[in-house]
Motif scaffolding. Structure first.
Motif, short mmCIF file in Angstrom:
data_model
loop_
_atom_site.label_atom_id
_atom_site.label_comp_id
_atom_site.label_asym_id
_atom_site.label_seq_id
_atom_site.Cartn_x
_atom_site.Cartn_y
_atom_site.Cartn_z
N ASN A 189 0.83 -1.20 0.00
CA ASN A 189 0.00 0.00 0.00
C ASN A 189 0.87 1.25 0.00
OD1 ASN A 189 0.91 0.39 2.64
ND2 ASN A 189 -0.96 -0.38 3.57
N SER A 190 0.21 2.42 -0.04
CA SER A 190 0.93 3.69 -0.14
C SER A 190 1.77 4.00 1.09
CB SER A 190 -0.06 4.83 -0.39
OG SER A 190 -1.02 4.88 0.66
N SER A 191 1.50 3.32 2.21
CA SER A 191 2.29 3.52 3.43
C SER A 191 3.49 2.59 3.50
CB SER A 191 1.40 3.31 4.67
OG SER A 191 0.31 4.20 4.66
N GLN A 193 3.29 -0.72 3.59
CA GLN A 193 2.95 -1.97 4.27
C GLN A 193 2.66 -3.06 3.24
OE1 GLN A 193 -0.38 -0.58 6.64
NE2 GLN A 193 0.89 -0.48 8.47
#
Length: 275
Positions: A189-191, A193
């Motif tokens: 994901n964009s974070s 993770q």
């Protein structure tokens, strides 16, 4: 005997050439020759090196488990992911939905009710006191009062109804990956993770529903079929490819900032995914 020597010996015993193994695994011949020499620098990292070892071993009839264990013992830095974790799907990450805020429609209902209560209060307060016009009419007498017409009917005042406001539905991308050949896949994901990481065997498929931007790494692009929102995604490379999927974008699939070719309902977006 080293990993490369074991794979080369198994290939020769099967009577296969490097070219034939490359055609079966979709791995470049130069990478296969380097692996047989014990050189894994062209694989693109430990994750892809393990995937190449597994694919080549399957093509030449060798057992990949001891080979991957030997690779982990020689190359894994302390605290890295074990081979067993690489080839098992990661535990899906549950993303908590944001709590719904107090809606504008509910606020409008509260304001209207408060206004009605305020008007009723003042109406009752004004009716309880003496009214100068009412006292003058009573002094004139009954003759001065006019009876209301029986046909006259009071027109009720319509009460405005609150208009419920609906929040626009957040866009969502549906990603479907079907493996025609064994393929290792990573979804982040964009974070940063990791939401999925593992090998998808031939004949199986995976589906993700994403409301936020994700990065999809595909180790064997020619061996898979990929659709995003029902549109086929075309890649122009036989090597590892990284695709970015943004549900809120007009061009939801990009590679390195360039729109990727998608075909299906809604037309075709220009651009191809490179290696």
């Amino acid at each position: 005997m080293s990993i490369g020597e074991t794979l080369a010996d198994a290939r020769r015993q099967c009577g296969l050439t490097v070219t034939q193994v490359s055609q079966r695994t979709r791995i470049r011949e130069s990478i296969i020759r380097a692996i047989e020499r014990g050189d894994f620098s062209s694989c693109g990292g430990d994750f892809y090196a393990r995937g190449h070892i597994r694919s080549i071993a399957a093509a030449v009839g060798a057992d990949p488990v001891p080979l991957i264990r030997e690779y982990d013992a020689e190359h894994d830095p302390p605290g890295s992911i074990s081979a067993a974790e690489v080839f098992q799907p990661a535990t899906p990450i549950r993303i908590r939905e944001p709590r719904r805020s107090f809606g504008l429609g509910k606020l409008l209902v509260v304001v209207i009710l408060a206004a009605i209560a305020y008007g009723v209060y003042h109406l009752v307060a004004d009716g309880g006191g003496s009214h100068p016009r009412a006292s003058s009419v009573s002094a004139v007498g009954p003759a001065a009062t006019s009876a209301p017409s029986p046909k006259a009917k009071a027109t009720p005042t319509p009460t405005p109804s609150p208009t419920a406001t609906r929040k626009p539905k957040k866009p969502e991308a549906t990603i479907v990956l079907t493996a025609d050949q064994d393929c290792w896949v990573g979804l982040t994901n964009s974070s940063g993770q990791q939401q999925y990481q593992g090998m998808i065997p031939a004949g199986q498929s995976m589906t993700w529903h994403e409301k936020h931007t994700v990065s999809l790494v595909i180790g064997n692009p020619p061996g898979i079929r990929l659709t995003v929102d029902g549109k086929n995604v075309t890649t122009a490379t036989a090597g590892v490819v990284t695709l970015n999927v943004d549900p809120s974008s007009k061009t939801p699939v990009t590679s390195g900032g360039t729109p990727v070719t998608t075909t299906g309902t809604g037309g075709t977006a220009t651009g191809t995914a490179g290696g």
